[in-house]
Design a protein around this motif. Sequence first.
Motif, PDB file in Angstrom:
ATOM      1  N   VAL A 141       0.849  -1.203   0.000  1.00 55.46           N
ATOM      2  CA  VAL A 141       0.000   0.000   0.000  1.00 55.46           C
ATOM      3  C   VAL A 141       0.884   1.253   0.000  1.00 55.46           C
ATOM      4  CG1 VAL A 141      -1.800   1.254   1.263  1.00 55.46           C
ATOM      5  CG2 VAL A 141      -1.784  -1.258   1.290  1.00 55.46           C
ATOM      6  N   TYR A 142       1.937   1.227   0.832  1.00 54.75           N
ATOM      7  CA  TYR A 142       2.786   2.412   0.976  1.00 54.75           C
ATOM      8  C   TYR A 142       3.538   2.710  -0.324  1.00 54.75           C
ATOM      9  CZ  TYR A 142       2.084   2.000   6.094  1.00 54.75           C
ATOM     10  OH  TYR A 142       1.549   1.930   7.353  1.00 54.75           O
ATOM     11  N   GLU A 143       4.097   1.672  -0.943  1.00 54.98           N
ATOM     12  CA  GLU A 143       4.897   1.913  -2.146  1.00 54.98           C
ATOM     13  C   GLU A 143       4.009   2.428  -3.281  1.00 54.98           C
ATOM     14  OE1 GLU A 143       8.014   2.223  -2.241  1.00 54.98           O
ATOM     15  OE2 GLU A 143       8.414   2.243  -4.387  1.00 54.98           O
ATOM     16  N   ILE A 144       2.799   1.892  -3.364  1.00 55.70           N
ATOM     17  CA  ILE A 144       1.870   2.362  -4.400  1.00 55.70           C
ATOM     18  C   ILE A 144       1.481   3.820  -4.128  1.00 55.70           C
ATOM     19  CG2 ILE A 144      -0.490   2.051  -5.287  1.00 55.70           C
ATOM     20  CD1 ILE A 144      -0.009  -0.962  -5.200  1.00 55.70           C
ATOM     21  N   THR A 145       1.301   4.170  -2.862  1.00 56.12           N
ATOM     22  CA  THR A 145       0.997   5.561  -2.511  1.00 56.12           C
ATOM     23  C   THR A 145       2.163   6.474  -2.897  1.00 56.12           C
ATOM     24  OG1 THR A 145      -0.289   4.751  -0.648  1.00 56.12           O
ATOM     25  CG2 THR A 145       0.286   7.078  -0.591  1.00 56.12           C
ATOM     26  N   ARG A 146       3.389   6.001  -2.622  1.00 50.48           N
ATOM     27  CA  ARG A 146       4.562   6.826  -2.988  1.00 50.48           C
ATOM     28  C   ARG A 146       4.621   7.006  -4.500  1.00 50.48           C
ATOM     29  NH1 ARG A 146       7.490   2.779   0.163  1.00 50.48           N
ATOM     30  NH2 ARG A 146       7.589   3.470   2.328  1.00 50.48           N
ATOM     31  N   ILE A 147       4.393   5.928  -5.241  1.00 53.10           N
ATOM     32  CA  ILE A 147       4.537   6.002  -6.704  1.00 53.10           C
ATOM     33  C   ILE A 147       3.427   6.838  -7.340  1.00 53.10           C
ATOM     34  CG2 ILE A 147       4.529   4.639  -8.851  1.00 53.10           C
ATOM     35  CD1 ILE A 147       5.899   2.369  -7.295  1.00 53.10           C
ATOM     36  N   THR A 148       2.184   6.594  -6.928  1.00 50.02           N
ATOM     37  CA  THR A 148       1.069   7.308  -7.572  1.00 50.02           C
ATOM     38  C   THR A 148       0.910   8.719  -7.001  1.00 50.02           C
ATOM     39  OG1 THR A 148      -0.541   6.499  -5.956  1.00 50.02           O
ATOM     40  CG2 THR A 148      -0.265   5.182  -7.948  1.00 50.02           C
ATOM     41  N   GLY A 149       1.400   8.937  -5.795  1.00 50.97           N
ATOM     42  CA  GLY A 149       1.227  10.237  -5.143  1.00 50.97           C
ATOM     43  C   GLY A 149      -0.211  10.473  -4.713  1.00 50.97           C
TER      44      GLY A 149
END
Length: 356
Positions: A141-149
Amino acid sequence: MVIMKEIKNLTLTELTDEIKALGEASYRAKQIYEWLHVKLARDFDDMSNISVALRNKLKENFEFTKLTTVRVSESKIDSTKKFLFETKDGNYIESVWMQYHHGNSVCISSQIGCRMGCRFCASTIDGLVRSLSAAEMLEQVYEITRITGERVSNVVVMGMGEPMDNYDNLVKFVKLLTCPEGLNISARNVTVSTCGIVPKIKELAEENLPITLALSLHAPNDEKRKELMPIANSYSISECLEACDYYFEKTKRRVSFEYSLVAGVNDNDEEAEELSALLRGHNGHVNLIPVNPIKERDFKRSDKTRIYAFQNKLEKNGINVTIRREMGRDIDGACGQLRRRHNEEARGLDSDKGCI
Ligand code: SAH
């Protein structure tokens, strides 16, 4: 070799105890927790208001879970993105990001592979490699949040693996994900899907976590279910439904019954009637999923007319029913397909592009 604790597996209370044990003030734990779960630090060195001395202490005492992004596929049909991540020990997991009008949803994996053996599922073909830690689930969840912003509002545990076969880490994950001092995702926006491990459904009902439960039903009777899902040999449908009723009673959350339609296997009118009779009086709704054929099996999806006919029958019988909107059909949407394809390519094997 000393096995260090993964720092992102710790609740705020646990982290506070650990930080105090290192001789530090407890407010430091709050700051560190915020770096980990709100600011989504990529490393201890991102923690700019933490002294270098304390950061070094943290490095000596804790693991910092990271996932390496290997592949991001974006659907041309909708804006769904599929992520292939590599874990520290060189395994691959997949997660999906979907945009809906009500917010962004992430579908995460709970295990590397799966040992449940459902016939139509790609994740289970090579069995279970290992379960994921709470930190590895969060990190998707965190990495996807970082990537998509973009903020994630819904999380569904419907990727690779059987979450109830990784129960303690699952519960820890949900607690961390919904923690008010963390990402603070509403428990109501978290869905956990299970093939029906009855004792664990009951245990989850007791956890006081108002998350949504989805039961993978896929058949209107035990005989048919056993053909599709080996778990049906351990727990009957009536035991599963009883556990779902208990879940509803405890959480007041309506259960979602997942039913993947396979042409000529579980999609005729009699089966729709039987399913209606089975579910009458249970608090829940049916989610019809046109099966995503995987190349290793000979299952075909029901055609549109059959899917609508099946839906109509249920509706006429007063059963709440929706047809799952398919997202990312063009990018190996079905669970486990992207990982299999990647592993096969890495081994130099030829591989079709799957579909959902
Ligand atoms: N182990 C959990 C999560 C699995 S994936 C469970 O069994 O519920 C989420 C859903 O997708 C499950 O209902 C699963 O049965 C279904 N599924 C898996 N592979 C599929 C496929 N190829 N086509 C359609 N549905 C599939």
